[in-house]
Design a protein around this motif. Structure first.
Motif, mmCIF file in Angstrom:
data_model
loop_
_atom_site.group_PDB
_atom_site.id
_atom_site.type_symbol
_atom_site.label_atom_id
_atom_site.label_comp_id
_atom_site.label_asym_id
_atom_site.label_seq_id
_atom_site.Cartn_x
_atom_site.Cartn_y
_atom_site.Cartn_z
ATOM 1 N N ALA A 1 42.727 84.102 148.206
ATOM 2 C CA ALA A 1 44.137 83.604 148.201
ATOM 3 C C ALA A 1 45.131 83.437 149.288
ATOM 4 C CB ALA A 1 45.036 85.009 147.407
ATOM 5 N N ASP A 2 44.695 84.587 150.258
ATOM 6 C CA ASP A 2 45.248 84.147 151.662
ATOM 7 C C ASP A 2 44.978 82.825 152.264
ATOM 8 O OD1 ASP A 2 46.465 86.423 151.583
ATOM 9 O OD2 ASP A 2 45.089 87.626 153.010
ATOM 10 N N HIS A 3 43.817 82.633 152.210
ATOM 11 C CA HIS A 3 43.124 81.219 152.825
ATOM 12 C C HIS A 3 43.604 80.112 151.925
ATOM 13 C CE1 HIS A 3 40.228 78.433 154.443
ATOM 14 N NE2 HIS A 3 40.193 77.995 153.483
ATOM 15 N N VAL A 4 43.906 80.188 150.749
ATOM 16 C CA VAL A 4 44.180 78.972 149.861
ATOM 17 C C VAL A 4 45.791 78.894 150.228
ATOM 18 C CG1 VAL A 4 44.930 78.037 147.426
ATOM 19 C CG2 VAL A 4 42.654 78.956 148.143
ATOM 20 N N ALA A 5 46.554 79.969 150.444
ATOM 21 C CA ALA A 5 48.032 79.948 150.620
ATOM 22 C C ALA A 5 48.252 79.255 152.028
ATOM 23 C CB ALA A 5 48.536 81.297 150.722
ATOM 24 N N VAL A 6 47.452 79.688 152.965
ATOM 25 C CA VAL A 6 47.435 79.117 154.389
ATOM 26 C C VAL A 6 47.372 77.496 154.370
ATOM 27 C CG1 VAL A 6 46.792 79.285 156.770
ATOM 28 C CG2 VAL A 6 47.246 81.265 155.656
ATOM 29 N N GLU A 7 46.195 77.307 153.710
ATOM 30 C CA GLU A 7 45.853 75.721 153.688
ATOM 31 C C GLU A 7 47.002 74.924 153.205
ATOM 32 O OE1 GLU A 7 43.397 74.052 155.012
ATOM 33 O OE2 GLU A 7 42.438 76.006 156.176
ATOM 34 N N ALA A 8 47.281 75.350 151.940
ATOM 35 C CA ALA A 8 48.484 74.727 151.283
ATOM 36 C C ALA A 8 49.652 74.510 151.983
ATOM 37 C CB ALA A 8 48.912 75.540 149.800
ATOM 38 N N MET A 9 50.179 75.573 152.706
ATOM 39 C CA MET A 9 51.208 75.461 153.679
ATOM 40 C C MET A 9 51.258 74.598 154.862
ATOM 41 S SD MET A 9 53.502 77.173 152.129
ATOM 42 C CE MET A 9 54.806 77.596 153.104
ATOM 43 N N VAL A 10 49.901 74.621 155.507
ATOM 44 C CA VAL A 10 49.691 73.910 156.393
ATOM 45 C C VAL A 10 49.635 72.441 156.124
ATOM 46 C CG1 VAL A 10 47.804 73.087 158.361
ATOM 47 C CG2 VAL A 10 48.451 75.397 157.796
ATOM 48 N N LYS A 11 49.007 72.205 155.099
ATOM 49 C CA LYS A 11 48.935 70.901 154.092
ATOM 50 C C LYS A 11 50.047 70.075 154.057
ATOM 51 C CE LYS A 11 46.663 68.052 150.719
ATOM 52 N NZ LYS A 11 47.711 67.476 149.797
ATOM 53 N N ALA A 12 51.119 71.071 153.471
ATOM 54 C CA ALA A 12 52.422 70.585 153.403
ATOM 55 C C ALA A 12 53.303 70.404 154.486
ATOM 56 C CB ALA A 12 53.083 71.672 152.566
ATOM 57 N N ARG A 13 53.213 71.248 155.394
ATOM 58 C CA ARG A 13 53.676 70.834 156.783
ATOM 59 C C ARG A 13 53.391 69.589 157.400
ATOM 60 N NH1 ARG A 13 51.493 73.992 161.512
ATOM 61 N NH2 ARG A 13 50.179 72.359 161.085
ATOM 62 N N ASN A 14 52.069 69.346 157.314
ATOM 63 C CA ASN A 14 51.465 68.072 157.837
ATOM 64 C C ASN A 14 52.083 66.759 157.032
ATOM 65 O OD1 ASN A 14 50.214 69.641 160.020
ATOM 66 N ND2 ASN A 14 48.140 69.497 159.075
ATOM 67 N N GLU A 15 52.446 67.106 155.862
ATOM 68 C CA GLU A 15 53.014 66.181 155.011
ATOM 69 C C GLU A 15 54.373 65.871 155.197
ATOM 70 O OE1 GLU A 15 51.323 66.753 151.237
ATOM 71 O OE2 GLU A 15 49.316 66.012 151.756
ATOM 72 N N GLY A 16 54.947 66.710 156.102
ATOM 73 C CA GLY A 16 56.413 66.413 156.250
ATOM 74 C C GLY A 16 57.290 67.262 155.300
ATOM 75 N N VAL A 17 56.672 68.271 154.488
ATOM 76 C CA VAL A 17 57.570 69.065 153.529
ATOM 77 C C VAL A 17 58.251 70.196 154.421
ATOM 78 C CG1 VAL A 17 57.352 70.650 151.589
ATOM 79 C CG2 VAL A 17 55.862 68.743 151.838
ATOM 80 N N ASP A 18 59.363 70.466 153.986
ATOM 81 C CA ASP A 18 60.267 71.326 154.757
ATOM 82 C C ASP A 18 59.859 72.703 154.079
ATOM 83 O OD1 ASP A 18 61.987 73.355 155.649
ATOM 84 O OD2 ASP A 18 63.836 72.239 154.971
ATOM 85 N N VAL A 19 58.850 73.413 154.647
ATOM 86 C CA VAL A 19 58.178 74.550 153.955
ATOM 87 C C VAL A 19 59.103 75.909 154.159
ATOM 88 C CG1 VAL A 19 55.866 73.839 154.811
ATOM 89 C CG2 VAL A 19 57.076 75.109 156.358
ATOM 90 N N LEU A 20 60.184 75.900 154.881
ATOM 91 C CA LEU A 20 60.912 76.880 154.728
ATOM 92 C C LEU A 20 61.930 77.050 153.600
ATOM 93 C CD1 LEU A 20 62.466 77.406 158.420
ATOM 94 C CD2 LEU A 20 60.837 78.869 157.432
ATOM 95 N N ARG A 21 62.153 75.618 153.040
ATOM 96 C CA ARG A 21 63.129 75.515 151.964
ATOM 97 C C ARG A 21 62.096 75.218 150.652
ATOM 98 N NH1 ARG A 21 65.923 70.509 152.241
ATOM 99 N NH2 ARG A 21 64.141 69.781 151.111
#
Length: 82
Positions: free
Chosen positions: A9-29
């Motif tokens: 779960a931790d691994h998938v969560a980190v990968e999802a957040m990194v991918k989103a950040r790299n795609e320009g998603v505002d991960v804080l919001r």
């Protein structure tokens, strides 16, 4: 949920957040939504997110910045003070 499922779960969560950040998603919001979307494809993450809503964070923090540490006397042994 065991250790392996938690690690997954931790691994998938980190990968999802990194991918989103790299795609320009505002991960804080948009971070919670990113995790919810990732959880639709990963049962351990889905379970972890569901459990997280059940956990209350009403405890007193036990950590504090090191700038608030008390001043301790110098107790190092040197030839001058041995």
């Amino acid at each position: 949920m065991g250790i392996a499922a938690g690690a997954e779960a931790d691994h998938v969560a980190v990968e999802a957040m990194v991918k989103a950040r790299n795609e320009g998603v505002d991960v804080l919001r948009e971070g919670p939504e990113v995790l919810r979307r990732a959880a639709t494809h990963n049962r351990p993450l889905e379970m972890a997110l569901a459990r997280r809503t059940e956990v209350a964070s009403d405890h007193e923090p036990t950590d504090f910045p090191t700038s608030r540490l008390p001043d301790y006397p110098d107790v190092t042994a040197t030839p001058a003070n041995v």
